[in-house]
Design a protein around this motif. Structure first.
Motif, short mmCIF file in Angstrom:
data_model
loop_
_atom_site.label_atom_id
_atom_site.label_comp_id
_atom_site.label_asym_id
_atom_site.label_seq_id
_atom_site.Cartn_x
_atom_site.Cartn_y
_atom_site.Cartn_z
N MET A 198 -2.76 -5.25 -12.48
CA MET A 198 -1.59 -4.75 -11.76
C MET A 198 -2.00 -3.82 -10.63
SD MET A 198 1.61 -4.11 -14.32
CE MET A 198 2.74 -4.14 -12.94
N LYS A 199 -2.90 -2.91 -10.91
CA LYS A 199 -3.33 -1.96 -9.88
C LYS A 199 -4.03 -2.67 -8.73
CE LYS A 199 -6.06 2.21 -9.01
NZ LYS A 199 -5.08 2.65 -8.00
N ASP A 200 -4.89 -3.63 -9.05
CA ASP A 200 -5.61 -4.37 -8.00
C ASP A 200 -4.63 -5.09 -7.08
OD1 ASP A 200 -8.02 -3.51 -8.98
OD2 ASP A 200 -8.50 -5.37 -10.04
N VAL A 201 -3.68 -5.79 -7.68
CA VAL A 201 -2.70 -6.54 -6.89
C VAL A 201 -1.80 -5.59 -6.09
CG1 VAL A 201 -0.70 -8.08 -7.03
CG2 VAL A 201 -2.73 -8.54 -8.43
N ALA A 202 -1.35 -4.51 -6.73
CA ALA A 202 -0.48 -3.56 -6.05
C ALA A 202 -1.20 -2.90 -4.87
CB ALA A 202 0.00 -2.50 -7.02
N ASP A 203 -2.47 -2.55 -5.05
CA ASP A 203 -3.23 -1.94 -3.97
C ASP A 203 -3.41 -2.91 -2.81
OD1 ASP A 203 -3.43 0.38 -5.39
OD2 ASP A 203 -5.50 0.08 -6.05
N GLU A 204 -3.64 -4.18 -3.11
CA GLU A 204 -3.81 -5.19 -2.08
C GLU A 204 -2.54 -5.41 -1.27
OE1 GLU A 204 -5.06 -8.80 -3.94
OE2 GLU A 204 -6.92 -7.93 -4.74
N MET A 205 -1.40 -5.32 -1.94
CA MET A 205 -0.13 -5.72 -1.32
C MET A 205 0.80 -4.56 -1.03
SD MET A 205 0.63 -9.24 -3.40
CE MET A 205 -0.63 -10.53 -3.46
#
Length: 273
Positions: A90-97
């Protein structure tokens, strides 16, 4: 209301604070004059899954992504979530987007690990009266989304929120997610009347989870419209790239095309600002 609230105003009450509480988390603003649509899968299953959903949210101009990593399931044999690995995804995707994240925790010992990855902690319906969890989350002062218990009265719901404020956390949102009644046409019974009552009684943002309350994709849009018309500050809906193969709650999760149609219907209603 309880005799206690008659003696002195509850911290959640309009008598204590009349103006609306507005919660700002990064670029997301929850409460006040605008509404928020929160969307995402029931359970985080893979990075690819979450990237697909996150991309759809970003394209729609939405900012808040939900997803379960610690899953309280009725059956011990059901998928229990990916735990910390799910939070990392979740953190990886949220940081990317550039998205804000919400995920549920079930016990005080999950707070520290979840807080490293998640922007808003969720306390689920089954834990609404887990008082030790409420006390511990209250001490974090981290934004929290509190779900109404399956059989909780509105007074019990408000008093659960009071635990959070009493222990120092004023970044609290409430969400109606349906209550258990004798009706079997829907998964739970969506208590629309809870929205105006809560908005009248308390100053905290009030949202509605149309997925868990109905369990039916065919009535999500009219229920979302009803919630917004009743004064809800936001809507939560579950979205999955492949609901038929979802590891949890597949029947109530929208496909990507269904989500787009739902979002367009919400916007075209004129109720979402």
């Amino acid at each position: 209301m309880s005799s206690q609230s008659k003696k002195s105003p509850l911290l959640v009450s309009r008598d204590h604070k009349n103006e609306d509480t507005i919660i700002k988390v990064k670029q997301a603003v929850i409460g006040g004059d605008s509404q928020t649509l929160i969307a995402g899968p029931c359970s985080v299953e893979s990075k690819e899954q979450l990237e697909t959903v996150g991309s759809a949210l970003k394209k729609a101009g939405l900012t808040v992504l939900r997803g379960g990593a610690f899953k309280p399931r009725t059956s011990p044999y059901s998928f229990q979530g990916l735990g910390e690995d799910g939070l990392k995804i979740m953190k990886d995707v949220a940081d990317e987007m550039g998205l804000v994240t919400i995920s549920e925790i079930m016990s005080p010992d999950q707070i520290d690990v979840a807080s490293k990855y998640i922007d808003i902690l969720q306390i689920g319906a089954r834990n609404m009266q887990n008082f030790e969890l409420l006390k511990a989350v209250g001490q974090t002062k981290k934004p929290v989304l509190l779900k109404r218990g399956l059989s909780a009265t509105l007074e019990e719901f408000m008093l659960a929120a009071e635990y959070l404020l009493h222990h120092g956390n004023d970044q609290v949102m409430l969400i109606e997610r349906g209550i258990r009644t004798f009706e079997t046409a829907t998964r739970n019974t969506l208590d629309i009347s809870a929205v105006p009552i809560l908005k009248q009684e308390i100053h905290l943002p009030v949202l509605v989870d149309v997925s868990h309350s109905t369990g039916r994709k065919d009535i999500l849009l009219p229920c979302a419209k009803a919630a917004l018309a009743a004064g809800a500050d936001g809507i939560m809906v579950e979205v999955h790239p492949d609901p038929k193969n979802a590891l949890s709650d597949g029947k109530q999760q929208l496909t990507m095309d269904e989500f787009q149609a739902f979002w367009e219907g919400v916007r075209e209603s004129g109720l979402y600002q």
